[in-house]
Design a protein around this motif. Structure first.
Motif, PDB file in Angstrom:
ATOM      1  N   ILE A 130      -0.276  12.192  -7.521  1.00 54.97           N
ATOM      2  CA  ILE A 130       0.701  11.613  -6.688  1.00 54.97           C
ATOM      3  C   ILE A 130       0.718  11.916  -5.475  1.00 54.97           C
ATOM      4  O   ILE A 130       1.006  11.563  -3.724  1.00 54.97           O
ATOM      5  CB  ILE A 130       1.742  10.689  -7.500  1.00 54.97           C
ATOM      6  CG1 ILE A 130       0.774   9.862  -8.643  1.00 54.97           C
ATOM      7  CG2 ILE A 130       2.366   9.709  -6.654  1.00 54.97           C
ATOM      8  CD1 ILE A 130       2.006   9.022  -9.041  1.00 54.97           C
ATOM      9  N   GLN A 179       1.019  -0.693   0.202  1.00 54.34           N
ATOM     10  CA  GLN A 179       0.171   0.188  -0.480  1.00 54.34           C
ATOM     11  C   GLN A 179       0.530   1.170   0.095  1.00 54.34           C
ATOM     12  O   GLN A 179       0.283   2.621  -0.194  1.00 54.34           O
ATOM     13  CB  GLN A 179      -0.872  -0.184   1.494  1.00 54.34           C
ATOM     14  CG  GLN A 179      -2.067   1.137   1.245  1.00 54.34           C
ATOM     15  CD  GLN A 179      -2.191   1.300   2.425  1.00 54.34           C
ATOM     16  OE1 GLN A 179      -1.751   1.584   3.686  1.00 54.34           O
ATOM     17  NE2 GLN A 179      -3.298   1.766   2.961  1.00 54.34           N
ATOM     18  N   SER A 180       2.014   0.929   0.261  1.00 58.35           N
ATOM     19  CA  SER A 180       3.253   2.685   0.763  1.00 58.35           C
ATOM     20  C   SER A 180       3.741   2.799  -1.105  1.00 58.35           C
ATOM     21  O   SER A 180       4.145   3.416  -0.351  1.00 58.35           O
ATOM     22  CB  SER A 180       3.765   1.556   2.208  1.00 58.35           C
ATOM     23  OG  SER A 180       4.866   0.902   1.144  1.00 58.35           O
ATOM     24  N   PRO A 182       8.272   9.265  -1.831  1.00 53.91           N
ATOM     25  CA  PRO A 182       7.700   7.856  -0.884  1.00 53.91           C
ATOM     26  C   PRO A 182       9.056   7.417  -0.684  1.00 53.91           C
ATOM     27  O   PRO A 182       9.547   6.261  -0.323  1.00 53.91           O
ATOM     28  CB  PRO A 182       6.563   8.028  -2.418  1.00 53.91           C
ATOM     29  CG  PRO A 182       6.513   8.940  -3.064  1.00 53.91           C
ATOM     30  CD  PRO A 182       7.511   9.869  -2.984  1.00 53.91           C
ATOM     31  N   PRO A 231       2.433   4.799  -3.863  1.00 52.45           N
ATOM     32  CA  PRO A 231       1.247   5.714  -4.057  1.00 52.45           C
ATOM     33  C   PRO A 231       1.742   5.525  -6.290  1.00 52.45           C
ATOM     34  O   PRO A 231       0.269   5.930  -6.551  1.00 52.45           O
ATOM     35  CB  PRO A 231       2.280   7.108  -4.224  1.00 52.45           C
ATOM     36  CG  PRO A 231       3.748   6.924  -3.823  1.00 52.45           C
ATOM     37  CD  PRO A 231       3.972   5.813  -3.846  1.00 52.45           C
ATOM     38  N   ALA A 278      -1.644   1.065  -4.206  1.00 49.14           N
ATOM     39  CA  ALA A 278      -2.166   1.668  -3.021  1.00 49.14           C
ATOM     40  C   ALA A 278      -3.352   2.161  -2.674  1.00 49.14           C
ATOM     41  O   ALA A 278      -3.856   3.647  -2.994  1.00 49.14           O
ATOM     42  CB  ALA A 278      -0.683   3.251  -3.814  1.00 49.14           C
ATOM     43  N   ASN A 279      -4.222   0.977  -2.675  1.00 52.95           N
ATOM     44  CA  ASN A 279      -5.119   1.945  -1.545  1.00 52.95           C
ATOM     45  C   ASN A 279      -5.871   0.526  -0.397  1.00 52.95           C
ATOM     46  O   ASN A 279      -4.966  -0.507  -0.332  1.00 52.95           O
ATOM     47  CB  ASN A 279      -6.478   1.363  -2.437  1.00 52.95           C
ATOM     48  CG  ASN A 279      -6.032  -0.522  -3.249  1.00 52.95           C
ATOM     49  OD1 ASN A 279      -6.892  -0.857  -1.776  1.00 52.95           O
ATOM     50  ND2 ASN A 279      -5.562  -0.545  -4.178  1.00 52.95           N
ATOM     51  N   THR A 294       3.511  13.552  -4.728  1.00 56.36           N
ATOM     52  CA  THR A 294       5.026  13.756  -4.177  1.00 56.36           C
ATOM     53  C   THR A 294       5.963  15.073  -4.405  1.00 56.36           C
ATOM     54  O   THR A 294       6.802  15.016  -3.603  1.00 56.36           O
ATOM     55  CB  THR A 294       5.743  12.635  -5.167  1.00 56.36           C
ATOM     56  OG1 THR A 294       5.425  13.169  -6.665  1.00 56.36           O
ATOM     57  CG2 THR A 294       5.739  11.113  -5.324  1.00 56.36           C
TER      58      THR A 294
END
Lengths: 320, 205
Positions: free
Chosen positions: B189, A171-172, B68, A174, A180-181, B191
């Motif tokens: 996104i 999930q981390s 990220p 993105p 990513a959910n 970022t």
């Protein structure tokens, strides 16, 4: 940026071996948690605890070795083994996961220690038998018996942490809609406990084979039925989330829902067939154990396929 | 304060790849593997029949304000300097690859034991790397600290790449970003990148 050229690509860095890590991590952790909870609240069960702790340690070790073997710089792994990593990197799920795995194994082995000392087979083993008689081990075993539930809960909490972590890790990331959910940790946790129950049913029907365990087996079958149902519902929502989602999501949908391995292998044989086999068992019962053993094997196979396809179907959308 | 950023003008990039070469030699990249260069210029043909346009798209680490790759890094090897540059400490990096999966810009590069050994042969006694890691662009931090521009910017023949300080309102880079003519990649996104692109107006008509 609004560009007219996009490249859609899946990654080739984390492949089948990461799927094995996620699978064995979830399965091992959930197996340990279920057996300890059974032992604490349903029926004290030496064999089940030894199988749960043993499977937890072996499966987690296997998965961790998969990850460790693929590290680029093995010596630097010392930084993530340091328990202070929680303070240094509280936002990194691998840091949490590594600590959950380590402490789950520690508390798991401790919880099983008194039972291990009562097991003739283990006491006959050359090295293990001697270790079990060490003065320190005897003292620790006595302390664990006094604080049995406390140690059990420490192992269970860390075990659940490992199962949830396997989903939080994906999930981390993105950029990939499939990962990513918030459905991913949910799906992986449900799948981890479903595969754990299937594994335990398999062990109870083929190895332990104790008629007095019938109530536990029936309960496991019922819970597994609920978990398979939940997994199907989550996958149903994934189907529409991906199909009507971003371009990354739609590409993942195309990879998953046009692939016979996913459709027939995972959803068909890994979920729907075991669902009906276990449903018949719960509603009318079976005259033989074979259908439930078959369902368990299929659920275990499906658990791996889920993670395997998830790794390969994550699609990045690059603006070049 | 300083907040470094780069603007890349897709209209003036001629695809000479000098930026790739300058970066590779400056940062001792594994030049023997084209997938392991810190910056890369994609070369694409767009269109059909006689209406074909050749397009060059340089990419590199976007030095995000919300990176990220940094949040998923379990050892803290990836970190962000006060000047906005996202760095990697190779001694701390265990090379798990989580940063590569987290990065939406394909900016993280696996440097293996084999690459380090080959690097020693290729670059000789000047080779600085001692351990494998997930490598990335550093905006040539070692040059920037001395008041120089990153190697790719210095060598860019079409002035396609420009480097500046977003905290300086008079910096041309700041003005291009503030005006909206230079825009980040995939801002949805979250970022918050610090590499901005001026769109290819010729192609877009």
């Amino acid at each position: 940026m609004d560009v007219n050229t996009m490249t859609y690509a899946s990654q080739d860095l984390w492949t089948w071996w990461l799927a094995v890590y996620l699978y064995t991590g979830g399965l091992g952790a959930a197996t340990l948690s279920v057996t300890f909870l059974t032992d604490m609240y349903l029926k004290p069960h030496r064999n089940l605890v030894l199988w749960g702790a043993g499977a937890g340690v072996v499966l987690l070790s296997l998965g961790s070795m998969m990850l460790f073997g693929h590290l680029l710089h093995h010596l630097a792994a010392i930084h993530v083994l340091n328990p202070l990593v929680f303070i240094l990197k509280p936002d990194a799920w691998i840091a949490w996961g590594t600590q959950f795995i380590i402490w789950m194994m520690v508390w798991g082995v401790l919880y099983a220690l008194p039972y291990a000392r009562e097991t003739p087979l283990l006491r006959r083993l050359p090295l293990v038998g001697k270790v079990l008689d060490w003065g320190l081990v005897v003292k620790i075993s006595g302390a664990v018996q006094r604080f049995r539930k406390f140690v059990g809960w420490l192992a269970v909490v860390n075990g659940v942490g490992v199962a949830v972590y396997t989903g939080l890790l994906l999930q981390s990331f993105p950029a990939v809609a499939l990962w990513a959910n918030p459905g991913v940790p949910l799906l992986f946790t449900v799948s981890a406990f479903s595969t754990a129950l299937a594994f335990l049913l398999l062990i109870m029907y083929t190895v332990i084979k104790d008629a007095a365990d019938e109530k536990i087996r029936v309960l496991y079958e019922r819970i597994d039925l609920v978990l398979i149902s939940a997994e199907l519902v989550i996958l149903f929502s994934f189907f529409f989330y991906l199909k009507r989602g971003s371009e990354s999501a739609m590409r993942s949908w195309e990879l998953l829902f046009t692939d016979f391995g996913w459709l027939i292998g995972f959803i068909g044989f890994g979920l729907i067939v075991p669902f009906f086999l276990e449903l018949k068992g719960v509603v009318k019962g079976w005259t033989s154990h074979v259908p439930i053993i078959t369902a368990s094997v299929l659920v275990l196979m499906g658990g791996y396929l889920l993670r395997h396809y998830f790794m390969y179907a994550g699609v990045y959308a690059y603006p070049w | 304060m300083t907040h470094y950023a780069m603007v890349i003008d897709l209209n003036t990039c001629v695809g000479c790849n000098a930026c790739m070469a300058a970066c590779a030699l400056e940062n001792q990249s594994p030049v023997w593997d084209e997938h392991k260069w810190r910056t890369y210029v994609h070369d694409k043909e767009i269109g059909v029949g006689s209406d074909v346009h050749r397009r060059f798209f340089p990419r590199l680490c976007n030095h995000c304000d919300n990176p990220p790759c940094m949040s998923v890094c379990p050892t803290g090897a990836t970190y962000k300097k006060a000047n906005g540059i996202v760095m990697v400490n190779p001694d701390w990096c265990m090379g798990c690859g989580a940063c590569a999966l987290a990065c939406p810009y394909h900016a993280r590069i696996p440097i293996t034991y084999g690459d380090v050994a080959q690097g020693r042969e290729f670059y000789g006694s000047d080779y600085r790397r001692s351990s494998p890691s997930m490598d990335k662009c550093s905006f040539c931090d070692h040059r920037v600290e001395k008041g120089l521009k990153p190697a790719c910017v210095e060598t860019c023949v079409g002035s396609s790449r420009q480097f500046g300080n977003l905290d300086d309102p008079n910096d041309p880079v700041t003005r291009m970003v503030a005006s909206g003519v230079a825009r980040p990649l995939m801002p949805h996104i979250g970022t918050r990148p610090n590499v901005f692109y001026i769109d290819d107006l010729k192609w877009r008509g």
